[in-house]
Structure formats: C-alpha cells, structure tokens
Design a protein around this motif. Structure first.
Motif, PDB file in Angstrom:
ATOM      1  N   MET A   1       0.823  -1.352   0.265  1.00  0.00           N
ATOM      2  CA  MET A   1       0.122  -0.244   0.096  1.00  0.00           C
ATOM      3  C   MET A   1       0.865   1.250   0.222  1.00  0.00           C
ATOM      4  O   MET A   1       2.649   1.433   0.126  1.00  0.00           O
ATOM      5  CB  MET A   1      -0.800  -0.301   1.416  1.00  0.00           C
ATOM      6  CG  MET A   1      -2.024  -1.229   1.105  1.00  0.00           C
ATOM      7  SD  MET A   1      -1.705  -1.392   3.166  1.00  0.00           S
ATOM      8  CE  MET A   1      -0.705  -1.844   4.190  1.00  0.00           C
ATOM      9  N   CYS A   2       0.167   2.401  -0.343  1.00  0.00           N
ATOM     10  CA  CYS A   2       0.953   3.792   0.071  1.00  0.00           C
ATOM     11  C   CYS A   2       0.426   4.469   0.354  1.00  0.00           C
ATOM     12  O   CYS A   2      -0.694   4.609   0.133  1.00  0.00           O
ATOM     13  CB  CYS A   2       1.573   4.243  -1.419  1.00  0.00           C
ATOM     14  SG  CYS A   2       2.499   5.418  -1.206  1.00  0.00           S
ATOM     15  N   THR A   3       0.934   5.652   1.164  1.00  0.00           N
ATOM     16  CA  THR A   3      -0.413   7.123   2.232  1.00  0.00           C
ATOM     17  C   THR A   3       1.481   7.485   2.485  1.00  0.00           C
ATOM     18  O   THR A   3       2.414   6.960   2.360  1.00  0.00           O
ATOM     19  CB  THR A   3      -0.997   5.796   3.123  1.00  0.00           C
ATOM     20  OG1 THR A   3      -1.231   7.613   3.516  1.00  0.00           O
ATOM     21  CG2 THR A   3       0.326   5.489   3.700  1.00  0.00           C
ATOM     22  N   GLY A   4       0.477   8.699   2.712  1.00  0.00           N
ATOM     23  CA  GLY A   4       1.556   9.614   3.149  1.00  0.00           C
ATOM     24  C   GLY A   4       2.508   9.501   4.117  1.00  0.00           C
ATOM     25  O   GLY A   4       1.987   8.927   5.295  1.00  0.00           O
ATOM     26  N   ALA A   5       3.507   9.996   4.223  1.00  0.00           N
ATOM     27  CA  ALA A   5       4.779   9.934   5.149  1.00  0.00           C
ATOM     28  C   ALA A   5       4.643  10.134   6.345  1.00  0.00           C
ATOM     29  O   ALA A   5       4.922   9.705   7.498  1.00  0.00           O
ATOM     30  CB  ALA A   5       5.628   9.983   5.317  1.00  0.00           C
ATOM     31  N   GLY A   6       3.795  11.128   7.067  1.00  0.00           N
ATOM     32  CA  GLY A   6       3.019  11.773   8.050  1.00  0.00           C
ATOM     33  C   GLY A   6       1.786  11.217   8.506  1.00  0.00           C
ATOM     34  O   GLY A   6       1.051  11.343   9.695  1.00  0.00           O
ATOM     35  N   SER A   7       1.576   9.617   7.367  1.00  0.00           N
ATOM     36  CA  SER A   7      -0.118   9.116   7.923  1.00  0.00           C
ATOM     37  C   SER A   7      -0.267   8.462   9.363  1.00  0.00           C
ATOM     38  O   SER A   7       0.662   8.705   9.863  1.00  0.00           O
ATOM     39  CB  SER A   7      -0.565   8.537   7.231  1.00  0.00           C
ATOM     40  OG  SER A   7      -0.285   7.138   6.824  1.00  0.00           O
ATOM     41  N   ALA A   8      -1.377   9.187   9.896  1.00  0.00           N
ATOM     42  CA  ALA A   8      -1.283   8.215  11.093  1.00  0.00           C
ATOM     43  C   ALA A   8      -1.353   6.231  10.651  1.00  0.00           C
ATOM     44  O   ALA A   8      -0.497   6.097  11.847  1.00  0.00           O
ATOM     45  CB  ALA A   8      -3.119   8.090  11.973  1.00  0.00           C
ATOM     46  N   THR A   9      -1.100   6.113   9.641  1.00  0.00           N
ATOM     47  CA  THR A   9      -1.008   4.423   9.605  1.00  0.00           C
ATOM     48  C   THR A   9       0.440   4.423   9.919  1.00  0.00           C
ATOM     49  O   THR A   9       0.588   3.290  10.095  1.00  0.00           O
ATOM     50  CB  THR A   9      -1.532   4.831   8.057  1.00  0.00           C
ATOM     51  OG1 THR A   9      -3.105   3.947   8.326  1.00  0.00           O
ATOM     52  CG2 THR A   9      -1.318   2.838   7.343  1.00  0.00           C
ATOM     53  N   VAL A  10       1.175   4.778   8.957  1.00  0.00           N
ATOM     54  CA  VAL A  10       2.496   5.144   8.975  1.00  0.00           C
ATOM     55  C   VAL A  10       2.982   5.439  10.353  1.00  0.00           C
ATOM     56  O   VAL A  10       4.036   4.469  10.757  1.00  0.00           O
ATOM     57  CB  VAL A  10       3.485   5.729   8.194  1.00  0.00           C
ATOM     58  CG1 VAL A  10       4.799   6.501   8.733  1.00  0.00           C
ATOM     59  CG2 VAL A  10       2.862   5.537   6.309  1.00  0.00           C
ATOM     60  N   ARG A  11       2.846   6.324  11.074  1.00  0.00           N
ATOM     61  CA  ARG A  11       3.456   6.701  12.691  1.00  0.00           C
ATOM     62  C   ARG A  11       2.899   4.902  13.480  1.00  0.00           C
ATOM     63  O   ARG A  11       3.334   4.903  14.291  1.00  0.00           O
ATOM     64  CB  ARG A  11       2.294   7.354  12.940  1.00  0.00           C
ATOM     65  CG  ARG A  11       2.711   7.874  14.369  1.00  0.00           C
ATOM     66  CD  ARG A  11       1.250   9.303  15.087  1.00  0.00           C
ATOM     67  NE  ARG A  11       0.867   8.129  15.325  1.00  0.00           N
ATOM     68  CZ  ARG A  11      -1.288   8.710  15.363  1.00  0.00           C
ATOM     69  NH1 ARG A  11      -0.692   9.444  15.343  1.00  0.00           N
ATOM     70  NH2 ARG A  11      -2.270   7.807  15.037  1.00  0.00           N
ATOM     71  N   ASN A  12       1.951   4.910  12.780  1.00  0.00           N
ATOM     72  CA  ASN A  12       1.145   4.135  13.945  1.00  0.00           C
ATOM     73  C   ASN A  12       1.747   1.972  13.665  1.00  0.00           C
ATOM     74  O   ASN A  12       2.456   1.611  14.908  1.00  0.00           O
ATOM     75  CB  ASN A  12      -0.545   3.109  13.923  1.00  0.00           C
ATOM     76  CG  ASN A  12      -0.907   4.633  14.738  1.00  0.00           C
ATOM     77  OD1 ASN A  12      -1.010   5.453  14.973  1.00  0.00           O
ATOM     78  ND2 ASN A  12      -2.799   4.531  14.276  1.00  0.00           N
ATOM     79  N   VAL A  13       2.519   1.970  12.056  1.00  0.00           N
ATOM     80  CA  VAL A  13       3.331   1.237  12.004  1.00  0.00           C
ATOM     81  C   VAL A  13       4.546   0.671  12.675  1.00  0.00           C
ATOM     82  O   VAL A  13       5.198   0.012  12.947  1.00  0.00           O
ATOM     83  CB  VAL A  13       3.455   0.773  10.080  1.00  0.00           C
ATOM     84  CG1 VAL A  13       4.388  -0.556  10.646  1.00  0.00           C
ATOM     85  CG2 VAL A  13       1.480   0.196  10.197  1.00  0.00           C
TER      86      VAL A  13
END
Length: 161
Positions: free
Chosen positions: A56-68
């Motif tokens: 998947m791909c998402t913004g570097a500052g997203s909650a998903t990235v922070r959580n992972v």
C-alpha cells in the motif's frame, strides 16, 4: 436485505484460490493499526498483491505510518462483509525513494499513479501475511483459516502427506 443464494461450504483449496484471486483483482483494503498512545486507527487504502505480500502507499505523515512504526502488527480486510477475507501480518515501511522498484511499478501500473513523482513524501507499507481467514457465511466459519504461520493451509496439508 435478504440473501437468497444458497451457501455451500468450499473446501480449503477453493477458498485459498478464491482468496488469491480477490487479492489480485481487488483495489481497496481496510487497514487497521494501533499506537500505544493514540489508540486504534482504520483507513481504506489502495493495494497491490505481489504473490507474497500486500503493498500500500500513504502519506509519510499519516497515522497509518506513525502507528506501523510504533507497532508493526496490523490487520487488513477486503471490503465485503459476506465474502470475508481478513489478513493479520507484520508491516514494514519503505520511504518512496527506497521502495523496491518492482513494488512501486506494480502499484503505478495498477492505479495509473506513481507516488514517487508527487510533491511531498510518501511511504509504501508492505504487509507479509501470517494468518489469513476467509469465509462466506456461517457454513465456512469452522474452517476459515486458510493461512497459518505464513503458510497456506493447503500447502501444509500437502507437505504433511
């Protein structure tokens, strides 16, 4: 809404085949993550299945990235409440300029969009499944696990024979 279709119990091989077909064909997946301080988070994202993992791909500052980055265990689900596919696995983040070329190309080919060419930073998230559950209705609940410990159940059964 009334379901009039008769539901039969598919053997594990058929459920695995159907699951792999959906992972190849579907475009959206619900991504569930959690952070020790911020709690749970769920979001739909586009995805590509490479035969071994979901990308998947998402913004570097997203909650998903922070959580992972804080907790790599995630759950994914395809968006159908009757033909259920749930994936549990470990997520790994790849900044857009460090993602393997094959994964980035597959994503761009499927969606006609290459985040690496956009302004701003994006992160590709790779999820390697450890457990996959798939079922259609109550008749399949008992034997819904089609992948265990990263091995498709049908492979495990074949290797045990």
């Amino acid at each position: 809404m009334e379901i009039t279709e008769t539901v039969h119990r598919r053997p594990a091989e058929e459920r695995t085949r159907d699951t792999l077909e959906r992972l190849t064909a579907e475009r959206d997946v619900w991504v569930s993550t959690a952070h020790p301080e911020h709690g749970p988070h769920q979001v739909p994202l586009w995805f590509v299945w490479d035969g071994r993992a979901v990308w998947m791909c998402t913004g570097a500052g997203s909650a998903t990235v922070r959580n992972v980055r804080a907790e790599s265990r995630v759950r994914l689900s395809l968006p159908d409440t009757f033909d259920v596919v749930l994936i549990q696995g470990e997520a790994e983040c790849f900044p857009d300029q460090e993602v393997p070329e094959a994964a980035a190309r597959a994503f761009a080919d499927k969606f006609g969009w290459d985040p690496r060419g956009e302004e701003g930073s994006f992160v590709y998230v790779r999820v390697a499944p450890r457990t996959v559950r798939a079922w259609r209705g109550e008749p399949e609940l008992r034997e819904r696990v089609v992948m265990r410990e990263g091995m498709w159940v049908t492979q495990t059964q074949t290797q045990a024979s």
